[in-house]
Scaffold this motif. Structure first.
Motif, PDB file in Angstrom:
ATOM      1  N   ASN A 153       0.855  -1.183   0.000  1.00  0.00           N
ATOM      2  CA  ASN A 153       0.000   0.000   0.000  1.00  0.00           C
ATOM      3  C   ASN A 153       0.893   1.235   0.000  1.00  0.00           C
ATOM      4  O   ASN A 153       1.569   1.522   0.990  1.00  0.00           O
ATOM      5  CB  ASN A 153      -0.890  -0.004   1.240  1.00  0.00           C
ATOM      6  N   LEU A 154       0.928   1.963  -1.126  1.00  0.00           N
ATOM      7  CA  LEU A 154       1.907   3.027  -1.289  1.00  0.00           C
ATOM      8  C   LEU A 154       1.304   4.306  -1.833  1.00  0.00           C
ATOM      9  O   LEU A 154       0.390   4.280  -2.666  1.00  0.00           O
ATOM     10  CB  LEU A 154       3.005   2.579  -2.266  1.00  0.00           C
ATOM     11  N   SER A 179       8.154   6.978  -4.146  1.00  0.00           N
ATOM     12  CA  SER A 179       7.330   6.816  -2.946  1.00  0.00           C
ATOM     13  C   SER A 179       8.028   7.324  -1.691  1.00  0.00           C
ATOM     14  O   SER A 179       7.523   7.138  -0.587  1.00  0.00           O
ATOM     15  CB  SER A 179       6.962   5.337  -2.758  1.00  0.00           C
ATOM     16  N   VAL A 230      -7.466   5.545   2.026  1.00  0.00           N
ATOM     17  CA  VAL A 230      -6.582   5.005   3.058  1.00  0.00           C
ATOM     18  C   VAL A 230      -7.395   4.263   4.119  1.00  0.00           C
ATOM     19  O   VAL A 230      -6.989   3.198   4.592  1.00  0.00           O
ATOM     20  CB  VAL A 230      -5.735   6.127   3.678  1.00  0.00           C
ATOM     21  N   TRP A 276      -8.103   0.919   2.750  1.00  0.00           N
ATOM     22  CA  TRP A 276      -6.937   0.046   2.843  1.00  0.00           C
ATOM     23  C   TRP A 276      -6.864  -0.610   4.218  1.00  0.00           C
ATOM     24  O   TRP A 276      -6.710  -1.824   4.341  1.00  0.00           O
ATOM     25  CB  TRP A 276      -5.651   0.838   2.621  1.00  0.00           C
ATOM     26  N   PHE A 277      -6.947   0.221   5.253  1.00  0.00           N
ATOM     27  CA  PHE A 277      -6.732  -0.280   6.606  1.00  0.00           C
ATOM     28  C   PHE A 277      -7.876  -1.155   7.106  1.00  0.00           C
ATOM     29  O   PHE A 277      -7.678  -1.938   8.045  1.00  0.00           O
ATOM     30  CB  PHE A 277      -6.473   0.881   7.570  1.00  0.00           C
ATOM     31  N   CYS A 317      -6.645  -4.650   7.043  1.00  0.00           N
ATOM     32  CA  CYS A 317      -5.385  -4.920   7.728  1.00  0.00           C
ATOM     33  C   CYS A 317      -5.552  -5.869   8.909  1.00  0.00           C
ATOM     34  O   CYS A 317      -6.335  -5.611   9.826  1.00  0.00           O
ATOM     35  CB  CYS A 317      -4.766  -3.609   8.211  1.00  0.00           C
ATOM     36  N   LEU A 366       0.861  -5.805  10.294  1.00  0.00           N
ATOM     37  CA  LEU A 366       1.724  -4.907   9.533  1.00  0.00           C
ATOM     38  C   LEU A 366       3.113  -5.500   9.382  1.00  0.00           C
ATOM     39  O   LEU A 366       3.641  -6.139  10.297  1.00  0.00           O
ATOM     40  CB  LEU A 366       1.832  -3.554  10.242  1.00  0.00           C
ATOM     41  N   LEU A 382       6.770  -3.964   8.288  1.00  0.00           N
ATOM     42  CA  LEU A 382       7.352  -2.656   8.054  1.00  0.00           C
ATOM     43  C   LEU A 382       8.872  -2.708   8.001  1.00  0.00           C
ATOM     44  O   LEU A 382       9.504  -3.490   8.724  1.00  0.00           O
ATOM     45  CB  LEU A 382       6.945  -1.691   9.172  1.00  0.00           C
ATOM     46  N   THR A 432      10.433   3.202   8.119  1.00  0.00           N
ATOM     47  CA  THR A 432       9.000   3.491   8.223  1.00  0.00           C
ATOM     48  C   THR A 432       8.497   3.220   9.632  1.00  0.00           C
ATOM     49  O   THR A 432       7.692   3.990  10.177  1.00  0.00           O
ATOM     50  CB  THR A 432       8.207   2.660   7.203  1.00  0.00           C
ATOM     51  N   GLN A 436      -0.046  -6.327   5.722  1.00  0.00           N
ATOM     52  CA  GLN A 436       0.079  -5.119   4.906  1.00  0.00           C
ATOM     53  C   GLN A 436       1.437  -4.445   5.075  1.00  0.00           C
ATOM     54  O   GLN A 436       1.932  -4.265   6.189  1.00  0.00           O
ATOM     55  CB  GLN A 436      -1.022  -4.118   5.256  1.00  0.00           C
ATOM     56  N   HIS A 443       3.136  -0.850   4.407  1.00  0.00           N
ATOM     57  CA  HIS A 443       2.882   0.570   4.156  1.00  0.00           C
ATOM     58  C   HIS A 443       4.227   1.293   4.144  1.00  0.00           C
ATOM     59  O   HIS A 443       5.077   1.047   5.014  1.00  0.00           O
ATOM     60  CB  HIS A 443       1.974   1.166   5.232  1.00  0.00           C
TER      61      HIS A 443
END
Length: 215
Positions: free
Chosen positions: A6-7, A15, A47, A50-51, A54, A57, A59, A63, A130, A132
């Motif tokens: 998800n960008l 990005s 957004v 998207w979540f 979820c 996550l 990461l 981030t 996900q 991000h």
């Protein structure tokens, strides 16, 4: 459990540092904050959508540090994104401990994160694992062919050279678009699922006409 990337992305594919000038200045990137020149209510709606999917996550360390320094301060009970970020399991690709900066966080070492993702994808869940931000991590997952869903908000903005998902060679895909719309400020909101790229036709001249034929 499906893996999604998800960008936020510029028109020229960058990005890096969408949220602010100090978010990520690696390689002397000085266009940070480009996303909010075109942000609108429909971007927020995207957004949130998207979540809603979820379950956990995954990461990169940069981030993670940015998120951990911001989202725990957002305590508004009406903010669903903050609630999910602050309560969901967070797997971090890092070679150094993250301590207790953010609740419910698991360290994943750099040298085994592809194996960790493969194992997490076997979990039976309707929710997603996900990614991000985390552009270098996202690039490695794309290159390894592990991504099930790609979601982008593509801003009508160009910036200087910065980190991009498609900087390096990866799988050949035809993207099956599940959702695609343009927001009030011209941001392209798109969700895609990768399929095998099969070349079945080619351009050809037939009876003097521009046409195509089976390969």
């Amino acid at each position: 459990m499906k893996l999604s990337i998800n960008l936020f992305m510029t028109l020229n594919g960058v990005s890096q540092a969408p949220g602010g000038p100090d978010e990520d200045t690696r390689n002397s990137f000085n266009d940070g904050g480009w996303l909010f020149t075109v942000w609108d209510d429909s971007c927020s709606t995207a957004v949130n959508r998207w979540f809603e999917q979820c379950g956990a996550l995954f990461l990169g360390r940069t981030t993670y540090d940015v998120f951990a320094g911001y989202w725990p301060q957002v305590t508004d009970p009406q903010n669903d994104v903050a609630r999910i970020l602050n309560t969901a399991q967070k797997h971090v690709v890092t070679s150094s401990p993250v301590g207790n900066e953010w609740a419910d966080t698991t360290n994943v070492l750099d040298n085994n994160f592809l194996d960790a993702v493969t194992e997490l994808k076997t979990v039976d869940s309707a929710k997603e694992l996900q990614v991000h931000g985390s552009i270098q991590l996202a690039r490695a997952l794309h290159k390894a062919g592990l991504v099930d869903v790609y979601r982008f908000l593509i801003a009508p903005v160009t910036v200087a050279d910065g980190f991009s998902l498609f900087d390096e060679p990866g799988p050949s895909y035809r993207m099956n678009v599940q959702h695609g719309t343009v927001t009030e400020n011209g941001v392209f909101d798109v969700e895609m699922r990768p399929e095998e790229l099969q070349i079945t036709q080619t351009a050809a001249v037939q009876d003097g006409k521009d046409s195509h034929q089976e390969v």
